[in-house]
Enzyme design. Structure first.
Site, PDB file in Angstrom:
ATOM      1  N   LYS A  53       0.781  -1.378  -0.115  1.00 30.67           N
ATOM      2  CA  LYS A  53      -0.467   0.192   0.003  1.00 30.67           C
ATOM      3  C   LYS A  53       0.810   1.660  -0.395  1.00 30.67           C
ATOM      4  O   LYS A  53       0.394   2.457  -0.393  1.00 30.67           O
ATOM      5  CB  LYS A  53      -1.112   0.056   0.869  1.00 30.67           C
ATOM      6  CG  LYS A  53      -2.181  -0.849   1.368  1.00 30.67           C
ATOM      7  CD  LYS A  53      -3.126  -0.600  -0.108  1.00 30.67           C
ATOM      8  CE  LYS A  53      -4.447  -1.573   0.353  1.00 30.67           C
ATOM      9  NZ  LYS A  53      -5.039  -0.875  -0.710  1.00 30.67           N
ATOM     10  N   SER A 304       0.655 -10.196  -0.456  1.00 29.46           N
ATOM     11  CA  SER A 304       0.120  -8.667  -0.589  1.00 29.46           C
ATOM     12  C   SER A 304       0.233  -7.871   0.978  1.00 29.46           C
ATOM     13  O   SER A 304       0.607  -6.531   0.498  1.00 29.46           O
ATOM     14  CB  SER A 304      -1.211  -8.253  -1.331  1.00 29.46           C
ATOM     15  OG  SER A 304      -1.937  -8.827  -0.440  1.00 29.46           O
TER      16      SER A 304
END
Length: 404
Positions: A53, A304
């Site tokens: 992110k 992720s």
């Protein structure tokens, strides 16, 4: 025509050169053998703030004007985007306010505050946080940093795709988690435009929070009622307008994965690849466990995120062990007489079982006076071994109930 051109992704990569870590690509022998071709993990769980992110958040905030940054930024997130925005804002000199759902993992909340952001809890879901953050931005003049639905965010996440092409030029499939769609939209944007050969892009959604299949079937973004899922980082009730457009245009498939597959994927990452991954971060690996038919090798699965509460990890790992048949909970009736429990434990030792916990109950309304009940938590070698253990106990006259 792709709405985020490759030049934007390349510019984002330059912008992130001193910020984001080029994360490693590591092989998974166990999955390579299972699928019949090379499988590699893209370890964004090792990225700064513990997830991908930071890439999109930094690009978005860096491309604001000085006047916009001076007004501050606001975001909504279950944790990973919160940390990315908080760190990016602190690096770029902007005040950050982050709306997080009630019950967000404590390590993510603490990390977000540690990067200097103010944290607000407006409701139980990410969607409630998105609404509250948008209202705050309108009232205060702060710039809303959307977790996925903005071209700059997509471009930032797309830098992962460029790294994958550098690290595995012959990649044929990339699979990763989909919540709002920003990660896989960005990766697909980069790879579909930059690769010199066809590459299949597969998104994986938690079955309990799968907004994209419904939206793709309807032909436009639709809102669904999400159910509780361990993969809180991808629990999003409605795709974004931009990410829906990109997913529908660029992704070859969006599949759903069960809670059992997610927990087994997390266990596989930890046990076989030595990678600490949160449930949402393991969704791509879960897709390989459930949908290996949908891929061509070499395959890259994106890990992720790795921000997981240790208490949740313990629960999820136990869930994964149970799903793999290696964790067995049994209630066993036995005669309430001296030596009965020792005899039972001796028999279990003879079966090659590791006894993790024993609760011995001798007095309860449901029990006959002459009987006792033992709740056993057992570690076995797998499903066949668990079935053998229960069969042999029953053959010896024990009354068993499987599970809690």
């Amino acid at each position: 025509m792709v709405s985020v051109p490759i030049e934007d992704v390349q510019d984002a990569r330059e912008l992130l050169s001193a910020v984001a870590v080029p994360t490693p690509l590591i092989p998974s022998r166990v999955l390579s053998e299972a699928i019949g071709g090379p499988v590699l993990f893209k370890c964004e769980n090792l990225q700064r703030t513990g997830s991908f992110k930071i890439r999109g958040a930094y690009v978005r905030i860096a491309r604001l004007s000085e006047e916009e940054r001076a007004r501050g930024v606001v975001a909504a997130s279950a944790g990973n985007h919160a940390q990315g925005v908080a760190l990016a804002a602190s690096m770029l000199g902007a005040k950050a306010t982050v709306f997080m759902p009630e019950g967000a993992p404590l390590p993510k909340v603490a990390a977000t505050r540690g990067y200097g952001a103010e944290v607000v809890f407006p409701g139980p879901t990410v969607d409630a946080c998105l609404e509250a953050a948008a209202e705050y931005a309108e009232e205060r003049g702060a710039v809303f940093i959307h977790p996925f639905d903005h071209p700059d965010v997509v471009a930032g996440q797309g830098t992962i795709g460029l790294e994958i092409l550098d690290q595995c030029p012959d990649v044929r499939t990339v699979v990763g988690a989909v919540g709002g769609g920003g990660l896989m939209s960005g990766i697909a944007t980069a790879i579909k435009q930059a690769a010199g050969h066809p590459v299949k892009i597969v998104g994986a959604q938690a079955k309990r929070a799968a907004a994209f299949p419904a939206s793709l079937a309807a032909g436009y973004p639709v809102r669904i009622d999400v159910q509780p899922t361990m993969a809180d980082g991808i629990s999003v009730g409605r795709p974004g307008e931009l990410t829906y457009e990109l997913v529908s245009e660029l992704l070859d498939a969006v599949v759903t994965v069960t809670e059992e597959s997610i927990s087994q994927a997390l266990l596989l990452c930890l046990e076989r690849a030595k990678q600490v991954v949160e449930p949402a971060g393991a969704a791509g690996v879960a897709a390989l466990l459930e949908h290996s038919y949908a891929v061509r090798t070499p395959v890259v699965a994106v890990l992720s995120g790795g921000n997981i509460d240790p208490l949740l990890m313990a629960k999820v790992l136990r869930h994964g062990l149970a799903g793999a048949g290696r964790y067995l909970v049994v209630r066993c009736r036995l005669k309430d007489r001296p030596g009965a429990l020792v005899t039972l434990l001796g028999e279990l030792a003879g079966f090659g079982v590791n006894v993790l916990d024993v609760v011995h109950e001798r007095i309860a309304a449901r029990l006959p006076v002459e009987e006792a009940e033992v709740l056993l938590q057992l570690e076995t070698r797998g499903t066949e071994h668990s079935e053998e253990v229960t069969r042999r106990l029953r053959e010896r006259g024990y009354t068993l109930t499987i599970g809690n």
